[in-house]
Motif scaffolding. Structure first.
Motif, PDB file in Angstrom:
ATOM      1  N   ASP A 165       0.837  -1.203   0.000  1.00 20.93           N
ATOM      2  CA  ASP A 165       0.000   0.000   0.000  1.00 20.93           C
ATOM      3  C   ASP A 165       0.870   1.250   0.000  1.00 20.93           C
ATOM      4  N   ASN A 166       1.861   1.269   0.871  1.00 25.85           N
ATOM      5  CA  ASN A 166       2.723   2.446   1.005  1.00 25.85           C
ATOM      6  C   ASN A 166       3.637   2.632  -0.200  1.00 25.85           C
ATOM      7  N   LEU A 167       4.141   1.537  -0.766  1.00 24.49           N
ATOM      8  CA  LEU A 167       5.003   1.636  -1.945  1.00 24.49           C
ATOM      9  C   LEU A 167       4.272   2.249  -3.136  1.00 24.49           C
ATOM     10  N   LEU A 168       2.968   2.014  -3.211  1.00 24.32           N
ATOM     11  CA  LEU A 168       2.177   2.515  -4.330  1.00 24.32           C
ATOM     12  C   LEU A 168       1.666   3.938  -4.106  1.00 24.32           C
ATOM     13  N   LYS A 169       1.709   4.398  -2.891  1.00 25.76           N
ATOM     14  CA  LYS A 169       1.155   5.708  -2.537  1.00 25.76           C
ATOM     15  C   LYS A 169       1.770   6.838  -3.355  1.00 25.76           C
ATOM     16  N   PHE A 173      -2.033  10.946  -7.515  1.00 26.44           N
ATOM     17  CA  PHE A 173      -2.115  12.395  -7.723  1.00 26.44           C
ATOM     18  C   PHE A 173      -2.460  13.092  -6.408  1.00 26.44           C
ATOM     19  N   HIS A 174      -3.418  12.526  -5.693  1.00 24.72           N
ATOM     20  CA  HIS A 174      -3.772  13.017  -4.362  1.00 24.72           C
ATOM     21  C   HIS A 174      -3.181  12.039  -3.339  1.00 24.72           C
ATOM     22  N   SER A 175      -2.203  12.473  -2.583  1.00 25.21           N
ATOM     23  CA  SER A 175      -1.486  11.570  -1.675  1.00 25.21           C
ATOM     24  C   SER A 175      -2.388  10.971  -0.605  1.00 25.21           C
ATOM     25  N   GLY A 176      -3.508  11.630  -0.308  1.00 27.86           N
ATOM     26  CA  GLY A 176      -4.422  11.109   0.708  1.00 27.86           C
ATOM     27  C   GLY A 176      -5.391  10.067   0.191  1.00 27.86           C
ATOM     28  N   ASN A 177      -5.387   9.819  -1.111  1.00 27.04           N
ATOM     29  CA  ASN A 177      -6.278   8.814  -1.697  1.00 27.04           C
ATOM     30  C   ASN A 177      -5.822   7.426  -1.266  1.00 27.04           C
ATOM     31  N   ILE A 178      -6.713   6.664  -0.640  1.00 26.33           N
ATOM     32  CA  ILE A 178      -6.330   5.351  -0.118  1.00 26.33           C
ATOM     33  C   ILE A 178      -6.647   4.211  -1.091  1.00 26.33           C
ATOM     34  N   ARG A 179      -7.188   4.522  -2.253  1.00 23.19           N
ATOM     35  CA  ARG A 179      -7.528   3.479  -3.220  1.00 23.19           C
ATOM     36  C   ARG A 179      -6.284   3.076  -4.022  1.00 23.19           C
ATOM     37  N   PHE A 271       5.606   8.089 -13.477  1.00 26.05           N
ATOM     38  CA  PHE A 271       4.191   8.243 -13.144  1.00 26.05           C
ATOM     39  C   PHE A 271       3.965   8.725 -11.704  1.00 26.05           C
ATOM     40  N   GLU A 272       5.030   9.018 -10.989  1.00 25.01           N
ATOM     41  CA  GLU A 272       4.857   9.474  -9.604  1.00 25.01           C
ATOM     42  C   GLU A 272       3.992  10.729  -9.551  1.00 25.01           C
ATOM     43  N   GLY A 273       2.957  10.690  -8.705  1.00 19.18           N
ATOM     44  CA  GLY A 273       2.067  11.829  -8.540  1.00 19.18           C
ATOM     45  C   GLY A 273       1.118  12.085  -9.694  1.00 19.18           C
ATOM     46  N   THR A 274       0.869  11.056 -10.544  1.00 22.28           N
ATOM     47  CA  THR A 274       0.065  11.312 -11.752  1.00 22.28           C
ATOM     48  C   THR A 274      -1.216  10.480 -11.854  1.00 22.28           C
ATOM     49  N   ILE A 275      -1.491   9.587 -10.910  1.00 23.56           N
ATOM     50  CA  ILE A 275      -2.614   8.661 -11.060  1.00 23.56           C
ATOM     51  C   ILE A 275      -3.794   9.082 -10.187  1.00 23.56           C
ATOM     52  N   LYS A 276      -4.951   9.184 -10.819  1.00 23.23           N
ATOM     53  CA  LYS A 276      -6.195   9.478 -10.111  1.00 23.23           C
ATOM     54  C   LYS A 276      -7.061   8.224 -10.082  1.00 23.23           C
TER      55      LYS A 276
END
Length: 305
Positions: A165-169, A173-179, A271-276
Motif C-alpha cells: 500500500d505504502n510503496l504505491l502511494k 495524484f492526491h497523496s491522501g487517496n487510499i484506493r 508516473f509518480e504523482g500522476t494517477i487518479k
C-alpha cells in the motif's frame, strides 16, 4: 493515453489464431491443386503463393514452441491473471511454461508455487527484496521474515499488504487517496502503445497490475463477504478487521508482489504523482495536468528503447 490496449492485445491474439487456422486450410487446398485438371502455370502460381503462408505458419509454430516468445508471454499474462499472480521470482520461461501446461485451476498452480518457492528460494527473495526496499520499510520487513519462518502468516500478510500500500502511494495524484485498485492501468495503457522490442517489460508489468488489482479488490460490507479464490490476501477486508489471511501461499504471493514492484520501479517512476482513482466502480486514469512533467520524465529516463 490509450485506453484500448487490452482490446487490441485480444484482437492480435485472435488474429494470430485465426490466420494460423486459415493458412492451414488454404495450404491443404493448395497442396491438392496438382491433383486437379487445371493448367500447369496456374498450379505453379498457387504454389508460389503458398510458400509465404507456409513460412508464416512455420514461424508461428516455432514461436509457440519457444518459452520466451511474445506469443507465449501473452499466454502467461492471461493465465496468471486468472490465477492472481505476478511473474514468479526468478522463474524461467521453460519452467513457467511447463507449470502452466499442467495446471488447469488456481489451486493447482498455487500448489506448484508452494513447491517452487523452496526454503532456499524464499531466503533469496527475502534478501533481494530487503535490499531493494526503502530504509523505512526494512525493519518491518525483517519482522515479516521472522513471522514467516515461525509460520505466523496472518501477521506477515497484514504487514506485507501495508508495505505494498505504502510503496504505491507515491504514484497517486492526491497523496491522501487510499484506493489502489487500477493504479497501474494508466501505466500499462501508456507502455502498451509501443512494440515488445521498445518495452520488453510491458507484459510482465501487466501481470503485476492484475495481481495488485486482486490484492486491492474492494468489497461491499453490507453483504456477506465471500472471497471466491484459493488465496485470501485482501487489503480492503483486512484493514477493516473483517477477515484475515493465515495462508503461506498468500505470504509468498505478497512478497513476490513487492519484489515485482521494486523490479518495475524504474518504469513506474515517471508516473509518480500522476494517477487518479475515483468512482464506483473504481476508475483509474492519468492526470492530464501532469502531462508536461510526465513527458519530460519519460524523455530523460531513457526507458523507451
Amino acid at each position: 493515453m490509450d485506453n484500448n490496449v487490452d482490446f487490441r492485445l485480444e484482437r492480435i491474439k485472435k488474429w494470430c489464431n485465426n490466420i494460423k487456422t486459415k493458412i492451414q486450410v488454404d495450404l491443404n487446398g493448395l497442396n491438392n491443386l496438382s491433383q486437379l485438371n487445371i493448367g500447369t502455370d496456374l498450379t505453379k502460381s498457387f504454389k508460389c503463393i503458398s510458400t509465404p503462408f507456409q513460412k508464416f505458419n512455420e514461424l508461428y509454430e516455432k514461436a509457440e514452441a519457444e518459452p520466451n516468445s511474445v506469443i507465449n508471454h501473452l499466454k502467461y499474462e492471461k493465465t496468471l491473471e486468472g490465477f492472481y499472480w505476478a511473474w514468479p521470482y526468478c522463474i524461467t520461461g521453460e519452467k513457467i511454461k511447463n507449470i502452466l501446461e499442467k495446471c488447469q485451476a488456481e489451486n493447482d498452480f498455487d500448489k506448484e508455487m508452494q513447491k517452487y518457492f523452496s526454503r532456499q528460494r524464499m531466503q533469496n527473495i527475502f534478501k533481494d527484496t530487503y535490499n531493494g526496499l526503502p530504509r523505512h520499510h526494512r525493519m518491518l520487513f525483517k519482522q515479516v521474515e521472522h513471522s514467516y519462518w515461525r509460520r505466523d502468516y496472518a501477521i506477515a500478510n497484514n504487514a506485507l499488504m501495508s508495505i505494498i500500500d505504502n510503496l504505491l502511494k507515491k504514484y497517486m495524484f492526491h497523496s491522501g487517496n487510499i484506493r489502489r485498485k487500477g493504479i497501474m492501468e494508466p501505466m500499462t495503457n501508456y507502455y502498451g502503445r509501443f512494440t515488445p522490442k521498445e518495452v520488453p517489460f510491458y507484459l510482465r508489468m501487466e501481470m503485476l497490475s492484475h495481481c495488485i488489482n486482486f490484492i486491492f479488490q474492494r468489497y461491499d460490507f453490507s453483504n456477506t463477504i465471500h472471497i471466491e479464490t484459493n488465496k485470501k490476501a485482501n487489503r480492503h477486508i483486512a484493514v477493516h478487521g473483517l477477515k484475515y489471511s493465515n495462508k503461506r501461499i498468500d505470504t509468498i504471493l505478497l512478497i513476490n508482489t513487492i519484489y515485482e514492484i521494486l523490479y518495475h520501479q524504474k518504469y513506474m517512476k515517471p508516473f509518480e504523482g500522476t494517477i487518479k482513482i475515483y468512482g464506483t466502480p473504481q476508475k483509474a486514469e492519468f492526470a492530464v495536468e501532469k502531462t508536461d512533467l510526465f513527458e519530460k520524465r519519460i524523455k530523460s529516463s531513457g526507458i523507451i528503447n
